[in-house]
Motif scaffolding. Sequence first.
Motif, short mmCIF file in Angstrom:
data_model
loop_
_atom_site.label_atom_id
_atom_site.label_comp_id
_atom_site.label_asym_id
_atom_site.label_seq_id
_atom_site.Cartn_x
_atom_site.Cartn_y
_atom_site.Cartn_z
N ILE A 1 -8.44 9.64 38.74
CA ILE A 1 -7.68 10.37 39.76
C ILE A 1 -8.56 11.31 40.56
O ILE A 1 -8.11 11.90 41.55
N THR A 2 -9.81 11.45 40.18
CA THR A 2 -10.74 12.33 40.90
C THR A 2 -11.37 11.67 42.11
O THR A 2 -12.01 12.34 42.92
N GLN A 3 -11.24 10.33 42.25
CA GLN A 3 -11.90 9.64 43.36
C GLN A 3 -10.96 9.48 44.55
O GLN A 3 -9.89 8.88 44.45
N LEU A 4 -11.37 10.04 45.69
CA LEU A 4 -10.64 9.84 46.94
C LEU A 4 -11.12 8.54 47.55
O LEU A 4 -12.23 8.45 48.07
N ASN A 5 -10.27 7.53 47.50
CA ASN A 5 -10.68 6.19 47.89
C ASN A 5 -10.03 5.71 49.18
O ASN A 5 -10.52 4.78 49.81
N LYS A 6 -8.93 6.36 49.59
CA LYS A 6 -8.22 5.91 50.78
C LYS A 6 -7.53 7.09 51.45
O LYS A 6 -6.88 7.90 50.79
N VAL A 7 -7.66 7.18 52.77
CA VAL A 7 -7.04 8.25 53.53
C VAL A 7 -6.14 7.65 54.60
O VAL A 7 -6.62 6.90 55.47
N TYR A 8 -4.85 7.93 54.50
CA TYR A 8 -3.91 7.52 55.55
C TYR A 8 -3.84 8.63 56.60
O TYR A 8 -3.64 9.80 56.26
N ASP B 1 -19.52 11.96 49.79
CA ASP B 1 -20.63 11.08 49.41
C ASP B 1 -20.19 9.61 49.45
O ASP B 1 -20.88 8.76 49.99
N GLN B 2 -19.04 9.33 48.84
CA GLN B 2 -18.49 7.97 48.82
C GLN B 2 -17.42 7.89 49.90
O GLN B 2 -16.38 8.55 49.81
N LYS B 3 -17.66 7.12 50.93
CA LYS B 3 -16.74 7.07 52.07
C LYS B 3 -15.49 6.27 51.73
O LYS B 3 -15.58 5.14 51.24
N PRO B 4 -14.30 6.83 51.96
CA PRO B 4 -13.06 6.14 51.65
C PRO B 4 -12.66 5.16 52.75
O PRO B 4 -13.20 5.19 53.86
N VAL B 5 -11.72 4.30 52.43
CA VAL B 5 -11.06 3.49 53.45
C VAL B 5 -10.16 4.42 54.25
O VAL B 5 -9.48 5.29 53.68
N LYS C 1 -15.37 4.88 61.99
CA LYS C 1 -16.21 3.73 61.65
C LYS C 1 -17.68 4.11 61.70
O LYS C 1 -18.49 3.64 60.88
N ALA C 2 -18.05 4.98 62.63
CA ALA C 2 -19.45 5.41 62.76
C ALA C 2 -19.93 6.18 61.53
O ALA C 2 -21.14 6.26 61.28
N LEU C 3 -18.99 6.73 60.76
CA LEU C 3 -19.36 7.44 59.52
C LEU C 3 -19.66 6.47 58.38
O LEU C 3 -20.18 6.88 57.34
N GLY C 4 -19.31 5.19 58.55
CA GLY C 4 -19.53 4.20 57.51
C GLY C 4 -18.27 3.87 56.72
O GLY C 4 -18.35 3.22 55.68
N CYS C 5 -17.12 4.31 57.20
CA CYS C 5 -15.86 4.02 56.52
C CYS C 5 -15.35 2.63 56.91
O CYS C 5 -15.61 2.15 58.01
N GLN C 6 -14.62 2.00 56.00
CA GLN C 6 -13.85 0.82 56.35
C GLN C 6 -12.56 1.32 56.99
O GLN C 6 -11.91 2.22 56.47
N VAL C 7 -12.19 0.73 58.14
CA VAL C 7 -11.07 1.27 58.91
C VAL C 7 -10.01 0.20 59.14
O VAL C 7 -10.31 -0.93 59.52
N CYS D 1 2.28 5.16 40.14
CA CYS D 1 2.31 5.40 41.58
C CYS D 1 1.14 4.66 42.23
O CYS D 1 -0.02 4.93 41.92
N ASN D 2 1.44 3.71 43.11
CA ASN D 2 0.38 2.93 43.74
C ASN D 2 -0.49 3.79 44.66
O ASN D 2 -1.66 3.47 44.89
N PHE D 3 0.07 4.86 45.21
CA PHE D 3 -0.74 5.75 46.04
C PHE D 3 -1.79 6.47 45.20
O PHE D 3 -2.93 6.63 45.61
N VAL D 4 -1.40 6.89 43.98
CA VAL D 4 -2.35 7.54 43.08
C VAL D 4 -3.33 6.51 42.53
O VAL D 4 -4.53 6.75 42.43
N ALA D 5 -2.81 5.32 42.17
CA ALA D 5 -3.66 4.27 41.61
C ALA D 5 -4.76 3.85 42.59
O ALA D 5 -5.86 3.49 42.18
N SER D 6 -4.46 3.90 43.88
CA SER D 6 -5.45 3.52 44.89
C SER D 6 -6.32 4.69 45.32
O SER D 6 -7.19 4.55 46.17
N GLY D 7 -6.06 5.87 44.77
CA GLY D 7 -6.86 7.05 45.10
C GLY D 7 -6.68 7.52 46.53
O GLY D 7 -7.64 7.83 47.22
N SER D 8 -5.42 7.58 46.98
CA SER D 8 -5.16 7.88 48.39
C SER D 8 -4.53 9.25 48.60
O SER D 8 -3.93 9.84 47.71
#
Length: 417
Positions: A50-57, A99-103, A126-132, A306-313
Amino acid sequence: MNGIETHWAEVDEQGRLVLPTEAVRNFGLKPGSRIRIDANGNHLRLHRPITQLNKVYIEPTDLCNLDCIMCIRNGWAEALGRMRPETFEHILDGLSKLDQKPVVFFGGLGEPLFHPRTIDWVQQVKALGCQVELITNGTTLTPKRTHALIDAGLDTLWVSLDGASPQSYADVRLGAELPTVLENLAYFKVARGGGHFLRPELGIAFVAMQRNIGDLPEIIQIGRRYGATQFSISNVAPYTPEMQNERLYAHTISNPAFLDSIWVPHLSLPKMDMEGEAAQVFLQTLRGSCNVSFAGSNFGGANDMCNFVASGSMSIRWDGGVAPCWPLMHTHTSYLHGKERHNRQHIIGNVNECSLEDLWNNPDYVAYRDRLQNFVFAPCTFCGGCDLSEANEEDCMGNTFPTCGGCLWAQGVIQCP
């Protein structure tokens, strides 16, 4: 990434499981990370910490050019607006420091392309290296916008299609015409050019209802015709009394198998040709009070995750407010088991006042994600028998706001791309 990615781990002399470096990096497995492990037969399932931010809506706006019958805006009295450039700059600055760029997914409870700056923001992220990724109703996907999205480096474009004929489409998405959307998709397909690894990928999102479920096979054919490689099918969330009649899951959430109880028998089925009598028998079996698995994949039981938590969003609405998920971005009304349910928004903080990383690591927010990963909430989704299920304020297990026992997303009934 879609599909299954295989990694090989080793057990060292102390009996500790050593994961490969790539998996450690991709899943944010830092020293001291706490990981949920589910054991099922021959499988161990490791959940993202739960500490990894993997996706930002990011919700550029909650405004839209359409008036769809299943829209959440039919069940709220929230303010409407567009994200200010200053607010997005705070988000961009926060993303740049991770450090780790999220989707990054541009979408929320409005039409992203209804904001004049969205495509520029796609390019900057996208210029930051994120998948968009971005979702749109497709009505304003003009040739100019298509080329702009391609040039911006968008990775995945999701287009909402909820009807395969002009009549069924217009019956759901009031104010839109299917021929216009299909013409836009045809141009998008040509503009992407040829090759095996086309960008942006095309995904089709479909909201299933009583009135349009018969269109789903044709929707998939339409999507494939225009080069879609992903399809996201969701049930409808009833935000008005009338939409309750459009549900395709009334029996699903009342079936005893949904409880995944030790008292419910488990039935394991093999792969088989789903044609003729076999298809009918299979469907009849699914309706029975059994927890069914099909070739090893479970078809029933409570998700309790919670799929939102499971995906780290995390979800950021147009005014900069940060919520754990889409459903908690705005206060709204929905219906569960025939009763009105008041869902109060849950805003952790605001990116205009606090950094993205500090918001994510807020101790109260971390504790809330931990509760969601363990899902220590009352079973309101398949019970709904008491007055406490009529709001997300408290439940019969002693949990206080926000309670998620009545969340259909957590039970896999409703899903977002």
